[in-house]
Design a protein around this motif. Structure first.
Motif, PDB file in Angstrom:
ATOM      1  N   TYR A 250      10.825   0.022 -66.788  1.00  0.00           N
ATOM      2  CA  TYR A 250      11.012  -1.181 -67.597  1.00  0.00           C
ATOM      3  C   TYR A 250      10.137  -2.336 -67.115  1.00  0.00           C
ATOM      4  O   TYR A 250       9.365  -2.909 -67.876  1.00  0.00           O
ATOM      5  CB  TYR A 250      12.484  -1.601 -67.569  1.00  0.00           C
ATOM      6  CG  TYR A 250      12.780  -2.779 -68.456  1.00  0.00           C
ATOM      7  CD1 TYR A 250      13.049  -2.595 -69.811  1.00  0.00           C
ATOM      8  CD2 TYR A 250      12.775  -4.073 -67.951  1.00  0.00           C
ATOM      9  CE1 TYR A 250      13.309  -3.681 -70.636  1.00  0.00           C
ATOM     10  CE2 TYR A 250      13.034  -5.157 -68.769  1.00  0.00           C
ATOM     11  CZ  TYR A 250      13.298  -4.957 -70.106  1.00  0.00           C
ATOM     12  OH  TYR A 250      13.541  -6.036 -70.915  1.00  0.00           O
ATOM     13  N   LEU A 251      10.254  -2.634 -65.835  1.00  0.00           N
ATOM     14  CA  LEU A 251       9.612  -3.837 -65.299  1.00  0.00           C
ATOM     15  C   LEU A 251       8.125  -3.642 -65.026  1.00  0.00           C
ATOM     16  O   LEU A 251       7.309  -4.486 -65.382  1.00  0.00           O
ATOM     17  CB  LEU A 251      10.330  -4.254 -64.007  1.00  0.00           C
ATOM     18  CG  LEU A 251       9.935  -5.577 -63.379  1.00  0.00           C
ATOM     19  CD1 LEU A 251      10.209  -6.720 -64.343  1.00  0.00           C
ATOM     20  CD2 LEU A 251      10.713  -5.798 -62.091  1.00  0.00           C
ATOM     21  N   ILE A 252       7.756  -2.531 -64.425  1.00  0.00           N
ATOM     22  CA  ILE A 252       6.362  -2.331 -64.031  1.00  0.00           C
ATOM     23  C   ILE A 252       5.543  -1.683 -65.148  1.00  0.00           C
ATOM     24  O   ILE A 252       4.443  -2.120 -65.456  1.00  0.00           O
ATOM     25  CB  ILE A 252       6.279  -1.498 -62.732  1.00  0.00           C
ATOM     26  CG1 ILE A 252       6.942  -2.281 -61.590  1.00  0.00           C
ATOM     27  CG2 ILE A 252       4.831  -1.170 -62.385  1.00  0.00           C
ATOM     28  CD1 ILE A 252       7.086  -1.528 -60.298  1.00  0.00           C
ATOM     29  N   GLU A 253       6.111  -0.644 -65.766  1.00  0.00           N
ATOM     30  CA  GLU A 253       5.359   0.088 -66.783  1.00  0.00           C
ATOM     31  C   GLU A 253       5.478  -0.526 -68.176  1.00  0.00           C
ATOM     32  O   GLU A 253       4.671  -0.252 -69.050  1.00  0.00           O
ATOM     33  CB  GLU A 253       5.795   1.556 -66.838  1.00  0.00           C
ATOM     34  CG  GLU A 253       5.800   2.268 -65.504  1.00  0.00           C
ATOM     35  CD  GLU A 253       4.460   2.322 -64.798  1.00  0.00           C
ATOM     36  OE1 GLU A 253       3.417   2.057 -65.430  1.00  0.00           O
ATOM     37  OE2 GLU A 253       4.441   2.628 -63.595  1.00  0.00           O
ATOM     38  N   GLY A 254       6.521  -1.320 -68.407  1.00  0.00           N
ATOM     39  CA  GLY A 254       6.658  -2.017 -69.676  1.00  0.00           C
ATOM     40  C   GLY A 254       7.290  -1.203 -70.801  1.00  0.00           C
ATOM     41  O   GLY A 254       7.157  -1.557 -71.975  1.00  0.00           O
ATOM     42  N   TYR A 255       8.008  -0.146 -70.459  1.00  0.00           N
ATOM     43  CA  TYR A 255       8.662   0.655 -71.491  1.00  0.00           C
ATOM     44  C   TYR A 255       9.954  -0.011 -71.931  1.00  0.00           C
ATOM     45  O   TYR A 255      10.607  -0.706 -71.156  1.00  0.00           O
ATOM     46  CB  TYR A 255       8.968   2.062 -70.975  1.00  0.00           C
ATOM     47  CG  TYR A 255       7.738   2.926 -70.833  1.00  0.00           C
ATOM     48  CD1 TYR A 255       6.943   3.236 -71.932  1.00  0.00           C
ATOM     49  CD2 TYR A 255       7.357   3.439 -69.595  1.00  0.00           C
ATOM     50  CE1 TYR A 255       5.822   4.025 -71.805  1.00  0.00           C
ATOM     51  CE2 TYR A 255       6.233   4.227 -69.463  1.00  0.00           C
ATOM     52  CZ  TYR A 255       5.468   4.517 -70.575  1.00  0.00           C
ATOM     53  OH  TYR A 255       4.356   5.300 -70.445  1.00  0.00           O
ATOM     54  N   ASP A 256      10.344   0.243 -73.191  1.00  0.00           N
ATOM     55  CA  ASP A 256      11.632  -0.257 -73.669  1.00  0.00           C
ATOM     56  C   ASP A 256      12.693   0.816 -73.435  1.00  0.00           C
ATOM     57  O   ASP A 256      12.390   1.920 -72.973  1.00  0.00           O
ATOM     58  CB  ASP A 256      11.561  -0.683 -75.137  1.00  0.00           C
ATOM     59  CG  ASP A 256      11.214   0.458 -76.086  1.00  0.00           C
ATOM     60  OD1 ASP A 256      11.491   1.638 -75.771  1.00  0.00           O
ATOM     61  OD2 ASP A 256      10.684   0.167 -77.177  1.00  0.00           O
TER      62      ASP A 256
END
Length: 180
Positions: free
Chosen positions: A135-141
């Motif tokens: 979530y935080l580093i890779e930006g996935y929802d």
């Protein structure tokens, strides 16, 4: 040469184009692999396997997202497969006490830098660590995280909420440790 042209040549098994595409993305994909597997040799192996899979499945790439984003997802999935095979990733499937996470507040003390946050993430329990990283580093929802980790959307939200709480607690301990 445009990236899309390069990809089309790769689809036709042009080895030079495959090497150019590999050269364009190998460093970034290695960094992503290192975030998960921690060993240089393992990260290189995982990255190589991801590129092989990407070239084999290149006809499935429809340019709905950038090639880099598509490849990144393959690398992360290969990393998680590697960790599962080594029994280093054990995400609990469902939790009975489901809470929805407020994903918006990630604020920490201004004195805490990114490297401290990354170190604290590494100490989180496995089931929280990978959700927080995705979530935080890779930006996935949450929808993407639930697919990648094969957990429900609500479990992803719960693990993120609990991981964020634990992370803030760890960083707060570090902050107070500095002052005394």
């Amino acid at each position: 040469m445009l990236e899309i042209d390069l990809i089309e040549k790769c689809k036709n098994n042009d080895r030079k184009s495959q090497m150019r595409l590999y050269d364009m993305y190998c460093d970034a994909m290695f960094c992503i692999a290192m975030r998960y597997v921690k060993s240089t040799d393992d990260a290189q192996d995982v990255m190589q396997e991801a590129f092989i899979k990407a070239f084999q499945k290149l006809n499935q790439f429809k340019a709905e997202v950038t090639f880099g984003a598509w490849l990144k997802r393959i690398v992360i999935n290969k990393c998680l497969d590697f960790l599962k095979s080594k029994h280093q990733l054990q995400v609990s499937i469902e939790e009975t006490n489901i809470q929805l996470a407020d994903d918006s507040d990630w604020s920490v003390d201004e004195e805490i830098d990114v490297s401290e946050v990354k170190k604290a993430i590494e100490t989180l329990p496995e089931k929280y660590k990978y959700v927080v990283m995705l979530y935080l580093i890779e930006g996935y929802d949450h929808e993407e995280i639930s697919q990648i980790l094969e957990i429900s959307n609500s479990t992803s939200r719960t693990h993120l909420l609990r991981g964020k709480q634990k992370l803030k607690s760890l960083l707060k301990e570090k902050e107070y440790g500095k002052r005394y």
